[in-house]
Design a protein around this motif. Structure first.
Motif, PDB file in Angstrom:
ATOM      1  N   ALA A   1    -115.146  58.400   4.727  1.00  0.00           N
ATOM      2  CA  ALA A   1    -113.948  57.705   5.180  1.00  0.00           C
ATOM      3  C   ALA A   1    -112.855  57.943   4.151  1.00  0.00           C
ATOM      4  CB  ALA A   1    -114.221  56.215   5.331  1.00  0.00           C
ATOM      5  N   ALA A   2    -112.067  58.972   4.407  1.00  0.00           N
ATOM      6  CA  ALA A   2    -111.008  59.356   3.472  1.00  0.00           C
ATOM      7  C   ALA A   2    -109.859  59.950   4.268  1.00  0.00           C
ATOM      8  CB  ALA A   2    -111.541  60.372   2.466  1.00  0.00           C
ATOM      9  N   PRO A   3    -108.635  59.876   3.755  1.00  0.00           N
ATOM     10  CA  PRO A   3    -107.497  60.472   4.468  1.00  0.00           C
ATOM     11  C   PRO A   3    -107.700  61.964   4.659  1.00  0.00           C
ATOM     12  CG  PRO A   3    -106.751  59.086   2.642  1.00  0.00           C
ATOM     13  CD  PRO A   3    -108.231  59.241   2.492  1.00  0.00           C
ATOM     14  N   PRO A   4    -107.239  62.516   5.782  1.00  0.00           N
ATOM     15  CA  PRO A   4    -107.351  63.967   5.988  1.00  0.00           C
ATOM     16  C   PRO A   4    -106.567  64.770   4.961  1.00  0.00           C
ATOM     17  CG  PRO A   4    -106.906  62.831   8.055  1.00  0.00           C
ATOM     18  CD  PRO A   4    -106.726  61.826   6.967  1.00  0.00           C
ATOM     19  N   GLY A   5    -105.544  64.156   4.347  1.00  0.00           N
ATOM     20  CA  GLY A   5    -104.761  64.808   3.312  1.00  0.00           C
ATOM     21  C   GLY A   5    -104.341  63.803   2.262  1.00  0.00           C
TER      22      GLY A   5
ATOM     23  N   PHE B   1    -108.932  55.506   5.995  1.00  0.00           N
ATOM     24  CA  PHE B   1    -108.469  56.853   6.294  1.00  0.00           C
ATOM     25  C   PHE B   1    -106.988  57.020   5.981  1.00  0.00           C
ATOM     26  CE2 PHE B   1    -112.319  56.450   8.793  1.00  0.00           C
ATOM     27  CZ  PHE B   1    -112.904  57.701   8.681  1.00  0.00           C
ATOM     28  N   VAL B   2    -106.426  56.081   5.199  1.00  0.00           N
ATOM     29  CA  VAL B   2    -105.012  56.126   4.826  1.00  0.00           C
ATOM     30  C   VAL B   2    -104.848  56.345   3.329  1.00  0.00           C
ATOM     31  CG1 VAL B   2    -102.854  54.795   4.712  1.00  0.00           C
ATOM     32  CG2 VAL B   2    -104.249  54.746   6.790  1.00  0.00           C
TER      33      VAL B   2
ATOM     34  N   LEU C   1    -115.940  44.395  11.394  1.00  0.00           N
ATOM     35  CA  LEU C   1    -115.867  45.550  10.510  1.00  0.00           C
ATOM     36  C   LEU C   1    -114.412  46.009  10.462  1.00  0.00           C
ATOM     37  CD1 LEU C   1    -118.893  47.639  11.878  1.00  0.00           C
ATOM     38  CD2 LEU C   1    -118.917  45.981  10.005  1.00  0.00           C
ATOM     39  N   SER C   2    -113.925  46.380   9.300  1.00  0.00           N
ATOM     40  CA  SER C   2    -112.530  46.816   9.160  1.00  0.00           C
ATOM     41  C   SER C   2    -112.465  48.269   8.712  1.00  0.00           C
ATOM     42  CB  SER C   2    -111.794  45.940   8.140  1.00  0.00           C
ATOM     43  OG  SER C   2    -110.522  46.493   7.837  1.00  0.00           O
ATOM     44  N   ILE C   3    -111.709  49.079   9.496  1.00  0.00           N
ATOM     45  CA  ILE C   3    -111.432  50.462   9.129  1.00  0.00           C
ATOM     46  C   ILE C   3    -109.922  50.657   9.185  1.00  0.00           C
ATOM     47  CG2 ILE C   3    -111.752  52.886   9.706  1.00  0.00           C
ATOM     48  CD1 ILE C   3    -114.380  52.160  11.039  1.00  0.00           C
ATOM     49  N   ARG C   4    -109.324  51.052   8.057  1.00  0.00           N
ATOM     50  CA  ARG C   4    -107.882  51.332   8.096  1.00  0.00           C
ATOM     51  C   ARG C   4    -107.671  52.787   8.496  1.00  0.00           C
ATOM     52  NH1 ARG C   4    -103.368  50.154   3.434  1.00  0.00           N
ATOM     53  NH2 ARG C   4    -104.755  51.445   2.127  1.00  0.00           N
TER      54      ARG C   4
ATOM     55  N   ALA D   1    -112.839  57.649  12.691  1.00  0.00           N
ATOM     56  CA  ALA D   1    -113.017  56.205  12.565  1.00  0.00           C
ATOM     57  C   ALA D   1    -113.846  55.651  13.711  1.00  0.00           C
ATOM     58  CB  ALA D   1    -111.656  55.517  12.504  1.00  0.00           C
ATOM     59  N   VAL D   2    -113.627  56.163  14.922  1.00  0.00           N
ATOM     60  CA  VAL D   2    -114.427  55.717  16.072  1.00  0.00           C
ATOM     61  C   VAL D   2    -115.888  56.095  15.859  1.00  0.00           C
ATOM     62  CG1 VAL D   2    -114.824  56.050  18.548  1.00  0.00           C
ATOM     63  CG2 VAL D   2    -112.482  55.782  17.681  1.00  0.00           C
ATOM     64  N   ARG D   3    -116.138  57.309  15.417  1.00  0.00           N
ATOM     65  CA  ARG D   3    -117.507  57.737  15.143  1.00  0.00           C
ATOM     66  C   ARG D   3    -118.126  56.851  14.061  1.00  0.00           C
ATOM     67  NH1 ARG D   3    -120.724  62.608  14.522  1.00  0.00           N
ATOM     68  NH2 ARG D   3    -122.756  61.839  13.856  1.00  0.00           N
ATOM     69  N   ARG D   4    -117.372  56.557  13.016  1.00  0.00           N
ATOM     70  CA  ARG D   4    -117.886  55.753  11.913  1.00  0.00           C
ATOM     71  C   ARG D   4    -118.250  54.342  12.390  1.00  0.00           C
ATOM     72  NH1 ARG D   4    -117.972  56.370   6.532  1.00  0.00           N
ATOM     73  NH2 ARG D   4    -117.960  54.528   5.188  1.00  0.00           N
ATOM     74  N   ALA D   5    -117.374  53.741  13.209  1.00  0.00           N
ATOM     75  CA  ALA D   5    -117.644  52.398  13.721  1.00  0.00           C
ATOM     76  C   ALA D   5    -118.884  52.380  14.600  1.00  0.00           C
ATOM     77  CB  ALA D   5    -116.434  51.889  14.499  1.00  0.00           C
ATOM     78  N   ALA D   6    -119.012  53.391  15.460  1.00  0.00           N
ATOM     79  CA  ALA D   6    -120.172  53.453  16.343  1.00  0.00           C
ATOM     80  C   ALA D   6    -121.464  53.607  15.557  1.00  0.00           C
ATOM     81  CB  ALA D   6    -120.004  54.595  17.337  1.00  0.00           C
ATOM     82  N   ASP D   7    -121.456  54.473  14.555  1.00  0.00           N
ATOM     83  CA  ASP D   7    -122.659  54.691  13.752  1.00  0.00           C
ATOM     84  C   ASP D   7    -123.017  53.466  12.912  1.00  0.00           C
ATOM     85  OD1 ASP D   7    -123.032  57.211  14.745  1.00  0.00           O
ATOM     86  OD2 ASP D   7    -122.073  58.236  13.058  1.00  0.00           O
TER      87      ASP D   7
END
Length: 465
Positions: free
Chosen positions: A42-46, A113-114, A155-158, A191-197
């Motif tokens: 879970a990291a920013p793409p750039g 992811f920000v 669960l929180s994902i930014r 993020a969707v994949r991460r939440a589902a897993d």
């Protein structure tokens, strides 16, 4: 890469491509499962930055006390909680992060992811915390506000923020210029994949991208694969916002008054994703206090249901209480309104339904929520879908095996039965009464006259002698 906009919170710029004519084939293509992205790390793409002048938004406190907020009151949650309170459910909030709050005791940060090194617990935009509070804020004895599913875990994902931008983007900006905002479609897919897993049984996505041409890029293919994976392989209910006209500026036309029963997919001019992937998600429009579609809600063939989305009260991202709005760094006050805040009401209802009916699949949960909504006159329309969500009905009603297609039902001309003429009034009783009265009156008059003596004069005649 296209930026995301977290609706009603000015979170970046919605994707805007060159406008083109509406196409008849506006439905999403068959999803390629091979495009599924990884959810880790879970990291920013750039590389990203938050400029020094981009302070976190401040909030307006409000909504504390025993009074139940109007948006919550319309859902009749006290009755719904007799059947379910969301225990055992895990709701992922993919948003601007969720700040720790005493009324979110079951909150787990799951990634960022920000900002590199973040864990999803920073909410500079004061948006994700509001969303999370609507879903699962715990109850307090002296407080009217509560989350829809107060016993659910969160669960929180930014994934997005208006106060971040790509590193180096500020080189040509003035000291008072605001950041560009940050949020990638590819990051949303991850993020969707991460939440589902992570075992989320419900995933709330209160943000959209709004290209005006059919999105066929690799990033959107990954997003489609991610929502398919979460819905089918991980059995998660995915709830998304329908979009606001401030972010989706091209919007979509509503019903054609000359052909109200036309296929709404033929009239798409703004592709709202992830709501566009209608087969796998439940998209939510907004209604006002009177139950009418909000002026800002974007209509679309993907809209499933609607929920209150104006002047919302929820948790304060800056303090321990509740809030009803926020201030931008320019001092502009904004009430919490938008389809972003309608969606979490439905996510909360999905958690209630999953807790009460654990045997239902994610698709069956969505069907139950849609089938028990307060339907519009057409049965379905592109503003409110199958109608306003009803938590009590979703937890108690029987539902059909299938729903009608998302096409407004045509107006039907029905000849109402002409009532038979009323029978002539039966005046017998009245006539008898009148006649009897007349006889009595006449007899009385005759009796009165008979009470006087009759005097007769008799003449005397004498004969002459």
């Amino acid at each position: 890469m296209r930026r995301f906009a977290a609706l009603a919170a000015a979170l970046g710029v919605a994707a805007t491509l060159a406008a083109g004519p509406a196409l008849a084939d506006n439905r999403p293509p068959i999803v390629d499962p091979g495009a599924l992205p990884a959810g880790d790390p879970a990291a920013p793409p750039g590389k990203t930055e938050r400029p020094g002048n981009a302070a976190c938004y401040s909030t307006q406190q409000g909504g504390d006390g025993p009074s139940v907020p109007p948006t919550q009151r319309t859902l009749d949650l006290d009755r719904a909680w007799q059947f379910s309170r969301g225990a055992g459910q895990v709701v992922a909030v993919i948003d601007t992060g969720v700040s720790p709050h005493p009324r979110l005791p079951n909150l787990t940060p799951l990634g960022d992811f920000v900002a590199a090194g973040g864990d999803g617990s920073e909410d500079c935009d004061a948006h994700g915390t509001v969303v999370a509070g609507i879903i699962g804020a715990s109850q307090l004895p002296d407080q009217g506000f509560s989350g829809v599913a107060p016993e659910a875990r969160l669960l929180s994902i930014r994934q997005t923020s208006a106060l971040y931008q790509e590193e180096g983007a500020g080189r040509n900006k003035g000291p008072d210029d605001m950041p560009d905002g940050y949020g990638k479609v590819s990051a949303l897919a991850s993020a969707v994949r991460r939440a589902a897993d992570a075992g989320a049984t419900v995933i709330n996505i209160s943000l959209v991208a709004c290209p005006t041409e059919k999105p066929e890029s690799r990033e959107f293919a990954a997003l489609g694969a991610a929502v398919r994976y979460a819905a089918l392989e991980r059995d998660a209910v995915i709830v998304t916002s329908a979009g606001n006209t401030d972010a989706c500026k091209s919007s979509n036309p509503g019903l054609d008054p000359l052909d109200p029963g036309a296929d709404p997919w033929t009239r798409v001019t703004s592709y709202v994703a992830p709501a566009w992937f209608d087969q796998y998600v439940l998209s939510v429009g907004s209604i006002d206090a009177a139950g009418a579609p909000s002026a800002f809600t974007v209509p679309g063939p993907w809209v499933g249901v609607a929920a209150p989305g104006e002047n919302v009260v929820s948790l304060d991202a800056r303090a321990g209480g509740t809030s009803n709005g926020k201030y931008t760094n320019q001092g502009q006050y904004t009430a919490y309104s938008g389809t972003s805040f309608a969606a979490p009401y439905v996510s909360g209802v999905a958690a209630l339904v999953r807790a009460r009916f654990p045997e239902l699949s994610s698709a069956e949960v969505i069907r139950r929520i849609q089938a028990t909504a307060h339907a519009p006159a057409e049965g379905w329309n592109p503003y409110v879908g199958y109608g306003t969500v009803d938590p009590v009905a979703a937890l108690t009603n029987e539902v059909p095996a299938a729903l009608p297609a998302k096409i407004p039902a045509a107006a039907v001309s029905v000849q109402l039965a002409v009532p038979a003429p009323a029978p002539a009034p039966d005046d017998t009783a009245r006539n008898v009464a009148l006649i009897g009265t007349a006889v009595i009156v006449a007899a009385g008059v005759l009796g009165y006259l008979a009470s006087f003596p009759i005097r007769r004069r008799f003449g005397v005649h004498e004969d002459a002698t």
